[in-house]
Design a protein around this motif. Sequence first.
Motif, PDB file in Angstrom:
ATOM      1  N   PRO A 229       0.829  -1.214   0.000  1.00  0.00           N
ATOM      2  CA  PRO A 229       0.000   0.000   0.000  1.00  0.00           C
ATOM      3  C   PRO A 229       0.863   1.262   0.000  1.00  0.00           C
ATOM      4  N   LEU A 230       0.514   2.200  -0.865  1.00  0.00           N
ATOM      5  CA  LEU A 230       1.252   3.449  -0.986  1.00  0.00           C
ATOM      6  C   LEU A 230       0.438   4.660  -0.547  1.00  0.00           C
ATOM      7  N   GLU A 231      -0.885   4.549  -0.654  1.00  0.00           N
ATOM      8  CA  GLU A 231      -1.757   5.674  -0.305  1.00  0.00           C
ATOM      9  C   GLU A 231      -3.126   5.149   0.073  1.00  0.00           C
ATOM     10  N   PHE A 232      -3.716   5.730   1.120  1.00  0.00           N
ATOM     11  CA  PHE A 232      -5.126   5.519   1.441  1.00  0.00           C
ATOM     12  C   PHE A 232      -5.787   6.884   1.379  1.00  0.00           C
ATOM     13  N   SER A 233      -6.878   7.004   0.637  1.00  0.00           N
ATOM     14  CA  SER A 233      -7.509   8.315   0.508  1.00  0.00           C
ATOM     15  C   SER A 233      -9.027   8.210   0.521  1.00  0.00           C
ATOM     16  N   ILE A 234      -9.650   9.315   0.885  1.00  0.00           N
ATOM     17  CA  ILE A 234     -11.101   9.445   0.904  1.00  0.00           C
ATOM     18  C   ILE A 234     -11.448  10.721   0.153  1.00  0.00           C
ATOM     19  N   SER A 235     -12.407  10.638  -0.772  1.00  0.00           N
ATOM     20  CA  SER A 235     -12.798  11.829  -1.526  1.00  0.00           C
ATOM     21  C   SER A 235     -14.307  11.978  -1.559  1.00  0.00           C
ATOM     22  N   HIS A 236     -14.741  13.219  -1.781  1.00  0.00           N
ATOM     23  CA  HIS A 236     -16.149  13.554  -1.931  1.00  0.00           C
ATOM     24  C   HIS A 236     -16.279  14.378  -3.213  1.00  0.00           C
ATOM     25  N   ALA A 237     -17.108  13.905  -4.145  1.00  0.00           N
ATOM     26  CA  ALA A 237     -17.258  14.578  -5.429  1.00  0.00           C
ATOM     27  C   ALA A 237     -18.715  14.945  -5.670  1.00  0.00           C
ATOM     28  N   ARG A 238     -18.924  16.025  -6.403  1.00  0.00           N
ATOM     29  CA  ARG A 238     -20.286  16.397  -6.804  1.00  0.00           C
ATOM     30  C   ARG A 238     -20.879  15.268  -7.645  1.00  0.00           C
ATOM     31  N   ALA A 239     -22.008  14.745  -7.214  1.00  0.00           N
ATOM     32  CA  ALA A 239     -22.611  13.612  -7.912  1.00  0.00           C
ATOM     33  C   ALA A 239     -23.222  13.999  -9.248  1.00  0.00           C
ATOM     34  N   ASP A 240     -23.405  15.302  -9.501  1.00  0.00           N
ATOM     35  CA  ASP A 240     -24.028  15.720 -10.761  1.00  0.00           C
ATOM     36  C   ASP A 240     -23.016  15.944 -11.872  1.00  0.00           C
ATOM     37  N   HIS A 241     -21.719  15.795 -11.607  1.00  0.00           N
ATOM     38  CA  HIS A 241     -20.717  16.076 -12.634  1.00  0.00           C
ATOM     39  C   HIS A 241     -19.715  14.952 -12.867  1.00  0.00           C
ATOM     40  N   LEU A 242     -19.945  13.794 -12.246  1.00  0.00           N
ATOM     41  CA  LEU A 242     -18.985  12.710 -12.396  1.00  0.00           C
ATOM     42  C   LEU A 242     -19.700  11.369 -12.412  1.00  0.00           C
ATOM     43  N   VAL A 243     -19.357  10.533 -13.395  1.00  0.00           N
ATOM     44  CA  VAL A 243     -19.911   9.183 -13.498  1.00  0.00           C
ATOM     45  C   VAL A 243     -18.751   8.204 -13.625  1.00  0.00           C
ATOM     46  N   PHE A 244     -18.670   7.224 -12.734  1.00  0.00           N
ATOM     47  CA  PHE A 244     -17.670   6.177 -12.846  1.00  0.00           C
ATOM     48  C   PHE A 244     -18.213   5.060 -13.720  1.00  0.00           C
ATOM     49  N   THR A 245     -17.396   4.571 -14.648  1.00  0.00           N
ATOM     50  CA  THR A 245     -17.834   3.505 -15.542  1.00  0.00           C
ATOM     51  C   THR A 245     -16.920   2.296 -15.412  1.00  0.00           C
ATOM     52  N   HIS A 246     -17.501   1.112 -15.610  1.00  0.00           N
ATOM     53  CA  HIS A 246     -16.717  -0.112 -15.531  1.00  0.00           C
ATOM     54  C   HIS A 246     -17.460  -1.220 -16.269  1.00  0.00           C
ATOM     55  N   VAL A 247     -16.740  -2.052 -16.974  1.00  0.00           N
ATOM     56  CA  VAL A 247     -17.323  -3.212 -17.634  1.00  0.00           C
ATOM     57  C   VAL A 247     -17.274  -4.383 -16.658  1.00  0.00           C
ATOM     58  N   MET A 248     -18.456  -4.892 -16.277  1.00  0.00           N
ATOM     59  CA  MET A 248     -18.525  -6.032 -15.358  1.00  0.00           C
ATOM     60  C   MET A 248     -18.402  -7.317 -16.165  1.00  0.00           C
ATOM     61  N   LYS A 249     -17.347  -8.058 -15.933  1.00  0.00           N
ATOM     62  CA  LYS A 249     -17.069  -9.262 -16.705  1.00  0.00           C
ATOM     63  C   LYS A 249     -17.987 -10.417 -16.309  1.00  0.00           C
ATOM     64  N   SER A 250     -18.367 -11.207 -17.305  1.00  0.00           N
ATOM     65  CA  SER A 250     -19.176 -12.401 -17.057  1.00  0.00           C
ATOM     66  C   SER A 250     -18.278 -13.628 -17.048  1.00  0.00           C
ATOM     67  N   SER A 251     -18.506 -14.495 -16.076  1.00  0.00           N
ATOM     68  CA  SER A 251     -17.709 -15.720 -16.021  1.00  0.00           C
ATOM     69  C   SER A 251     -18.100 -16.686 -17.127  1.00  0.00           C
ATOM     70  N   ALA A 252     -19.299 -16.491 -17.734  1.00  0.00           N
ATOM     71  CA  ALA A 252     -19.782 -17.399 -18.769  1.00  0.00           C
ATOM     72  C   ALA A 252     -19.468 -16.914 -20.178  1.00  0.00           C
ATOM     73  N   ALA A 253     -19.229 -15.594 -20.321  1.00  0.00           N
ATOM     74  CA  ALA A 253     -19.015 -15.031 -21.659  1.00  0.00           C
ATOM     75  C   ALA A 253     -17.541 -15.091 -22.041  1.00  0.00           C
ATOM     76  N   PRO A 254     -17.244 -15.229 -23.335  1.00  0.00           N
ATOM     77  CA  PRO A 254     -15.845 -15.203 -23.771  1.00  0.00           C
ATOM     78  C   PRO A 254     -15.235 -13.832 -23.552  1.00  0.00           C
ATOM     79  N   ALA A 255     -13.940 -13.800 -23.336  1.00  0.00           N
ATOM     80  CA  ALA A 255     -13.252 -12.526 -23.113  1.00  0.00           C
ATOM     81  C   ALA A 255     -13.322 -11.681 -24.370  1.00  0.00           C
ATOM     82  N   ARG A 256     -13.434 -10.358 -24.185  1.00  0.00           N
ATOM     83  CA  ARG A 256     -13.443  -9.455 -25.337  1.00  0.00           C
ATOM     84  C   ARG A 256     -12.315  -8.446 -25.185  1.00  0.00           C
TER      85      ARG A 256
END
Length: 272
Positions: A229-256
């Motif tokens: 571990p190099l850093e532990f941090s806590i942040s608070h962001a305006r919820a109306d101006h930031l969207v986190f995105t991520h592709v949730m992988k399926s264990s049944a689907a082939p890798a893309r």
Amino acid sequence: MPPSTSAGRPRGHERVQSVQWVTDLLRMEVLRTGSRDAIPSEDTLIKKFGVSRGVIREVLHLLREQGLIERVRGAGTFVLAPGPILHPVDESRDLAQDVNSVAPRIAIRCRAVSPQTCTAFTADKLAVPVDSSVVIMESLTTLDGYPVSVRTAFLPAEPFSVILDDPHIDLHRSPYELISQIIGQPVGDTDLEISCSNADALTADLLRVPVGFALLDTSRVLRAVDGTPLEFSISHARADHLVFTHVMKSSAAPARASSPAGATVRYGDPSI
């Protein structure tokens, strides 16, 4: 007398449901375009969504209440605050690294840096002994000059105490870049937790929002390539101006094949 029902549901349920999904879809379309163009006419929206005029008018009323659109008499309905930043979280990268790779819109200002004694909770996150020394960095991130998030970071004194004494180290930048410079190698994985909260008086003042405003919170542990571990941090962001995105992988689907870092990021011009 109880309300009339159809198939076990109160009359009017279908209208409420229609208002909900049309509002959700239209809001997402408006936010993703990143444009201040006029909203299509009521007739166009009626045909597009296949709902009644009453539903469309209620949807537009809700979007106006949310501060997303405004109606100009004789001109039409226009977007007020398009385009949140979409930030992929499938790679150890900072928001500033994504956005500023296109244009220098994000600025990170270190508000304070100081030595402190490590609490039990922080010691556990950093895998260091309780009461050992840490460096605390407090920073404010702005987008086009407007505050977007505040962050408090805790770093082990070894090797990061150097930032307390060396005025030549630039603290006003992505922590990923700062940490990489000090350790002399790229950072490794990031453990990330995302949650929500409401702004207290201190955070509301820093982010220029009302007390109780919706915030998107992140707690992260940034690690070296070997997992230290190099850093532990806590942040608070305006919820109306930031969207986190991520592709949730399926264990049944082939890798893309994955997209290049930052390829899915789109930027808007927030109005605060």
